[in-house]
Design an enzyme around this catalytic site. Sequence first.
Site, PDB file in Angstrom:
ATOM      1  N   GLY A 187       0.762  -1.205  -0.080  1.00 36.14           N
ATOM      2  CA  GLY A 187       0.008   0.074   0.086  1.00 36.14           C
ATOM      3  C   GLY A 187       0.750   1.257  -0.114  1.00 36.14           C
ATOM      4  O   GLY A 187       1.656   1.469   0.760  1.00 36.14           O
ATOM      5  N   SER A 188       0.557   2.205  -0.995  1.00 37.93           N
ATOM      6  CA  SER A 188       1.398   3.486  -1.021  1.00 37.93           C
ATOM      7  C   SER A 188       0.905   4.422  -1.997  1.00 37.93           C
ATOM      8  O   SER A 188      -0.154   4.117  -2.520  1.00 37.93           O
ATOM      9  CB  SER A 188       2.876   2.948  -1.445  1.00 37.93           C
TER      10      SER A 188
END
Length: 227
Positions: A187-188
Site C-alpha cells: 500500500g502506497s
Amino acid sequence: MKIHKEGRRILFFTLLILLVLNLLLYNFNADNNTFNKIFSGVSVVLFLLILQFFRSPYRNLLLHEDLIVAPADGKVVVIEEVEETEYFKDKRKQISIFMSPINVHITRNPVSGIVSYFKYHPGNYFVAWHPKSSTQNERTTVVVESTAGPEVLFRQIAGAMARRIVWYVNEGDEVSQGEEFGFIKFGSRVDIFLPLDTEVKVELGQKTKGGQTVIAQLKTETPTFFG
C-alpha cells in the site's frame, strides 16, 4: 507473469508458517474437522492475496523522451500546482498516483536520464491519501535530469500498511524510462513534480499502468506529436 524478487522470501516463509499451522491443527485438533477446513481455506486465500501483491507482469514499455509515463499502477488522486519545498523550492505541477493493495507495487522511472538527487526519509505511516503523507511519511525522493532537458522529481511514499520502501537507484546513475527504480510493500502512493508548462494528459480518478500510461508531456523545442 512472474513473482517479483522482493516477494520471494516473504512468500516462502508465509507458505512455511501456514503449512506448519495446518499440519498442527490436523494432528492435534482432529475432532474439529469443520474448523480445520475453514482454517485451510482461509490459509489458501491469504497466501493467494500475498502472491498477487508481488506479481510482476510483463509490460510493453512506452519510450518517448518528452513524455512522462506513469511510475506505478494505480489511480490518479492529485493534479494541482504546489510549492515543492525539498529540492526545487518553487511551484511545480504535482500528479499523484495511489496504489491500492491489489495493484502491482513495482515503481518505474517516468523518464530516462541521469539521477541528479536522491534521498531517503524515514517517517510516519499516515494513510497514503492523507495531505501530510507527502512530507511526513516514510519516503524517497528521486530527481532525474531527463534526456529532454527538464528535471523531474518523483517520490515513493509509504502508506498506512507499508513498512518498507525499496529502491534501486543512486545519485549519478543513468536510468531508462519504464524500468524499475523500486518497490513499495503493502500500500502506497507515488508523487511526481513537473515544470509548470508541462501538459497533463490524465484526469482525476483515471487508472494508470506503470511504464505504459502517458500522464504528461514536457514542453520541448521539438515535441513529440501525441494526443
